[in-house]
Design a protein around this motif. Structure first.
Motif, short mmCIF file in Angstrom:
data_model
loop_
_atom_site.label_atom_id
_atom_site.label_comp_id
_atom_site.label_asym_id
_atom_site.label_seq_id
_atom_site.Cartn_x
_atom_site.Cartn_y
_atom_site.Cartn_z
N TYR A 421 0.86 -1.19 0.00
CA TYR A 421 0.00 0.00 0.00
C TYR A 421 0.88 1.23 0.00
O TYR A 421 1.90 1.28 0.70
N TRP A 422 0.45 2.24 -0.78
CA TRP A 422 1.22 3.48 -0.83
C TRP A 422 0.27 4.66 -0.90
O TRP A 422 -0.60 4.71 -1.78
N LYS A 423 0.43 5.58 0.02
CA LYS A 423 -0.31 6.86 -0.04
C LYS A 423 0.75 7.88 -0.41
O LYS A 423 1.51 8.36 0.45
N PRO A 424 0.86 8.22 -1.69
CA PRO A 424 1.98 9.07 -2.10
C PRO A 424 1.97 10.43 -1.39
O PRO A 424 2.99 10.85 -0.88
N ILE A 425 0.80 11.08 -1.38
CA ILE A 425 0.77 12.41 -0.77
C ILE A 425 -0.28 12.44 0.33
O ILE A 425 -1.47 12.22 0.08
N GLN A 426 0.18 12.67 1.55
CA GLN A 426 -0.73 12.75 2.69
C GLN A 426 -0.79 14.22 3.11
O GLN A 426 0.24 14.87 3.26
N THR A 427 -1.99 14.72 3.29
CA THR A 427 -2.11 16.09 3.82
C THR A 427 -2.97 16.03 5.08
O THR A 427 -3.81 15.15 5.23
N GLY A 428 -2.73 17.00 5.99
CA GLY A 428 -3.50 17.04 7.23
C GLY A 428 -2.92 16.12 8.29
O GLY A 428 -1.84 15.53 8.11
N ASP A 429 -3.66 15.98 9.38
CA ASP A 429 -3.16 15.21 10.54
C ASP A 429 -3.35 13.71 10.41
O ASP A 429 -2.69 12.93 11.08
N ASP A 430 -4.31 13.31 9.58
CA ASP A 430 -4.59 11.86 9.51
C ASP A 430 -3.38 11.11 8.98
O ASP A 430 -2.63 11.63 8.16
N ASP A 431 -3.25 9.87 9.44
CA ASP A 431 -2.19 9.02 8.90
C ASP A 431 -2.89 7.81 8.26
O ASP A 431 -3.15 6.80 8.91
N ASP A 432 -3.20 7.95 6.98
CA ASP A 432 -3.96 6.89 6.31
C ASP A 432 -3.19 5.57 6.28
O ASP A 432 -3.78 4.50 6.32
N THR A 433 -1.86 5.68 6.20
CA THR A 433 -1.06 4.45 6.15
C THR A 433 -1.22 3.66 7.45
O THR A 433 -1.39 2.44 7.42
N SER A 449 6.36 4.23 2.70
CA SER A 449 6.32 5.60 3.27
C SER A 449 5.74 6.57 2.25
O SER A 449 5.91 6.39 1.04
N ASN A 450 5.12 7.61 2.78
CA ASN A 450 4.57 8.65 1.89
C ASN A 450 5.71 9.28 1.09
O ASN A 450 6.83 9.41 1.58
N HIS A 451 5.39 9.70 -0.12
CA HIS A 451 6.36 10.51 -0.87
C HIS A 451 6.47 11.88 -0.21
O HIS A 451 7.55 12.43 -0.08
N ALA A 452 5.33 12.41 0.20
CA ALA A 452 5.34 13.72 0.87
C ALA A 452 4.18 13.77 1.87
O ALA A 452 3.14 13.14 1.65
N TRP A 453 4.40 14.50 2.95
CA TRP A 453 3.35 14.69 3.96
C TRP A 453 3.33 16.16 4.35
O TRP A 453 4.33 16.69 4.84
N PHE A 454 2.22 16.82 4.10
CA PHE A 454 2.10 18.24 4.42
C PHE A 454 1.03 18.39 5.50
O PHE A 454 -0.06 17.81 5.38
N LEU A 490 0.77 -6.86 -6.13
CA LEU A 490 -0.20 -5.77 -6.28
C LEU A 490 0.27 -4.56 -5.49
O LEU A 490 0.74 -4.69 -4.36
N LEU A 491 0.13 -3.40 -6.10
CA LEU A 491 0.42 -2.16 -5.39
C LEU A 491 -0.87 -1.35 -5.34
O LEU A 491 -1.44 -1.03 -6.39
N VAL A 492 -1.35 -1.07 -4.13
CA VAL A 492 -2.55 -0.26 -3.96
C VAL A 492 -2.10 1.17 -3.69
O VAL A 492 -1.38 1.42 -2.73
N VAL A 493 -2.49 2.09 -4.58
CA VAL A 493 -2.06 3.49 -4.42
C VAL A 493 -3.29 4.32 -4.09
O VAL A 493 -4.26 4.33 -4.85
#
Ligand code: PMP
Length: 605
Positions: A421-433, A449-454, A490-493
């Motif tokens: 599983y990959w969450k490329p860009i995470q924004t906000g406080d939530d940690d979807d991963t 790991s996220n590519h970026a987290w803002f 499988l890669l889930v993005v």
């Protein structure tokens, strides 16, 4: 004429498997081509004359099982073989199932359910995995034969109604021995019960071939509650016995659904088993021959001494393993390649099975061929790296349930192969991963790991700008390529927000632009309620305008009277699912949902 669309879809999924070196075929003539180093007929009893005669004689009780044992099925031979079997293993009682697969799913499901925890070795056989899954207990998978990891798992299971540890005695793919005495000690310390699958140990290890548990010589109080012996291997016949206490047997005939709801094994099988148990117990010479061959093969290949008769020969790449198997076949030896999902990705190889009826000259000859193949192995030509299938979870909006759908996909995919599983860009406080990890139970190394987290909960371009940054599409794509080429089926993005949400402004790059370049399947997630028709239809239209098809549509939230049907009709998406708002968002709730909607075809890994 039958509508051909389903066949087209299935053909595409077969082609995807073939591209990953995973094409499989049944042997057309059913005959092992060459000297057999592949089948599990360890002692050669599948061709034993006395067992064959017993089988024929038992046909006097009828050829068929007729019905379930609790109805009119079975015969006196079934009970006699169970008694003989229990005696062999030194247990109070035994129960005969039509196959090992059925025995494991029945046994595990009868011992664990909601509120219980199952602790399962990562390399356990599919039948134990499926039994755990069907049981609805919480399943914690620990690293292979790693006592520290098992202990951590047992600690985290504190408070469970019942804890059940599942292991094989000798592992079917690695051929190594479980540390049963140590596992039992942990079971006693943490009040857990132990199930040992003796499929590849019975007939070979322990006094009279009674298996790995018997060989471990554990005296006094212990936590073993059941052993399973499959009868299509050392015993040369078919079926499987579960051995344990008399109460366990009585419990199983009430609670093991794969016993209750299946036709009894045919009487000739029970008759043959009665003879096979006797023959197997007395077969010290055959055991010694099979084990001796395995030691000879391993030592001449410079491999570790095997615990029983399985010698794994590692290759790595699936296609290479298939090529090597075919070279051996041309030289008159049958040793099939084992590939994912039977073994973990990148762990393909040959599973060499030593048997009593191989001569040492044949073993030496096979070893020479393998040494030769190893030394002449040229570094593989630069091939395109194996690519994971990619499934992009995109939304019609933010907060529509993409993370829950990603967790569902990951939980389902783990049963079928290796998914990341990959969450490329995470924004906000939530940690979807973290949420996906907690809900899916996926191992830590499958969460990238996220590519970026803002920190700003906003669209990627705005959240990046808030900290004086931009999303670098080049770097994002490089990360994507790397993750896609890494070992996984499988890669889930999971995307951030809706499809038209920008990743960057100047030049404008929408998430949809990136998606168009990804060569991925799209799973669209939408709200179930008011307002969803417009968002969903526009999103589907946008995707299709870019040449992308929607593999599945998930509507998340309280069921709506007509939206589901309307969207099914207007989008024409073949796979549409409704996911309710889970009251208790937990792995068990996801399992309940997955029990109703099998995502295996959607995932086609
Ligand atoms: N457990 C293990 C460890 C096995 O290897 C197998 C068969 N490969 C089974 C269970 C299932 O047994 P059966 O083939 O009788 O269904």
């Amino acid at each position: 004429m039958t509508d051909p669309r389903l066949d087209h879809e299935l053909e595409r999924s077969l082609e995807a498997r073939a591209r990953r070196g995973l094409r499989r075929e049944t042997k057309l003539d059913g005959v092992v081509p060459g000297v057999d180093f592949g089948s599990n007929d360890y002692l050669g009893l599948s061709r034993d004359g006395a067992i064959a005669s017993a089988l024929t004689a038992a046909a006097a009780h009828g050829v068929g099982g007729r019905s379930a044992r609790l109805l009119a099925g079975g015969s006196i031979l079934h009970e006699e073989s169970e008694r003989a079997f229990a005696q062999w293993l030194g247990s109070e009682a035994a129960l005969l199932f039509p196959s090992g697969y059925q025995a494991n799913i029945g046994l595990v499901g009868a011992l664990a359910g909601r509120g219980d925890v199952i602790l399962s070795d990562r390399d356990n056989h599919a039948s134990l995995i499926d039994g755990a899954r069907l049981s609805r207990a919480r399943v914690i998978i620990h690293d292979h034969c790693d006592l520290g990891d098992l202990e951590r798992a047992l600690k985290s299971a504190a408070g469970a109604r019942r804890k059940l540890v599942l292991t094989e005695g000798v592992f079917s793919m690695r051929g190594d021995l479980a540390p049963l005495a140590e596992i039992d000690r942990l079971c006693r310390r943490y009040d857990a019960w132990l199930v040992v699958d003796e499929a590849h140990a019975a007939g070979l290890l322990g006094p009279g071939g009674a298996g790995a548990w018997a060989a471990a010589g554990i005296e006094g109080e212990h936590r073993l509650c059941a052993r399973l012996v499959t009868c299509g291997k050392s015993l040369g016949v078919a079926g499987a016995f579960v051995a344990g206490s008399d109460v366990l047997r009585r419990h199983l005939i009430h609670a093991a659904r794969s016993f209750l709801f299946t036709t009894a094994p045919p009487p000739p099988i029970a008759g043959a088993l009665l003879a096979a148990v006797e023959r197997c117990q007395a077969a010290d010479d055959l055991r010694a021959a099979a084990l001796g061959n395995a030691r000879l093969l391993a030592s001449s290949l410079g491999l570790p001494e095997p615990a029983a008769a399985i010698v794994p020969f590692p290759v790595g790449d699936s296609s290479e393993a298939v090529r090597l198997a075919s070279t051996l076949r041309d030289a008159g030896f049958y040793a099939p390649a084992v590939r994912p999902p039977t073994v973990p990705v990148e762990s393909a190889g040959l599973r060499l099975v030593c048997r009593a009826d191989q001569t040492s000259a044949q073993v030496e000859q096979l070893s020479a061929l393998l040494r030769e193949a190893r030394s002449s192995a040229v570094p593989a030509p630069a091939r395109a790296p194996a690519q994971a299938e990619v499934m992009c979870v995109a939304g019609t909006d933010t907060d529509v349930g993409k993370t829950v759908v990603s967790a569902l996909l990951m939980r389902a995919a783990q049963r079928l192969g290796h998914a990341r599983y990959w969450k490329p860009i995470q924004t906000g406080d939530d940690d979807d991963t973290a949420t996906v990890q907690a809900l899916s139970g996926a191992p830590a190394d499958s969460l990238l790991s996220n590519h970026a987290w803002f920190p700003l909960p906003a669209s990627p371009h705005e959240a990046a700008a808030a900290v004086g940054q931009r999303v670098d599409l080049g770097a994002l794509e490089r990360d994507y390529k790397r993750h896609r080429a890494a070992a996984a089926d499988l890669l889930v993005v999971e995307f951030a927000g809706g499809l038209h949400v920008p990743i960057d402004l100047d030049p404008a790059v929408l998430q949809l632009d990136w998606l168009t370049r990804m060569d991925a399947e799209v799973v669209l997630v939408a709200r179930s309620g008011l307002g969803t028709l417009n968002h969903t239809l526009l999103s589907v239209e946008s995707l299709r305008a870019r040449g992308l098809s929607v593999r599945a549509l998930f509507l998340v939230g309280p069921p709506h009277a007509s939206n589901f049907r309307t969207l099914q009709a207007l989008t024409g998406v073949a796979r549409c699912y409704e996911v309710p708002t889970f009251k208790d968002l937990s792995p068990a709730a996801l399992d309940d949902w997955l029990d109703r909607y099998d995502l295996a075809d959607l995932l086609h890994v």
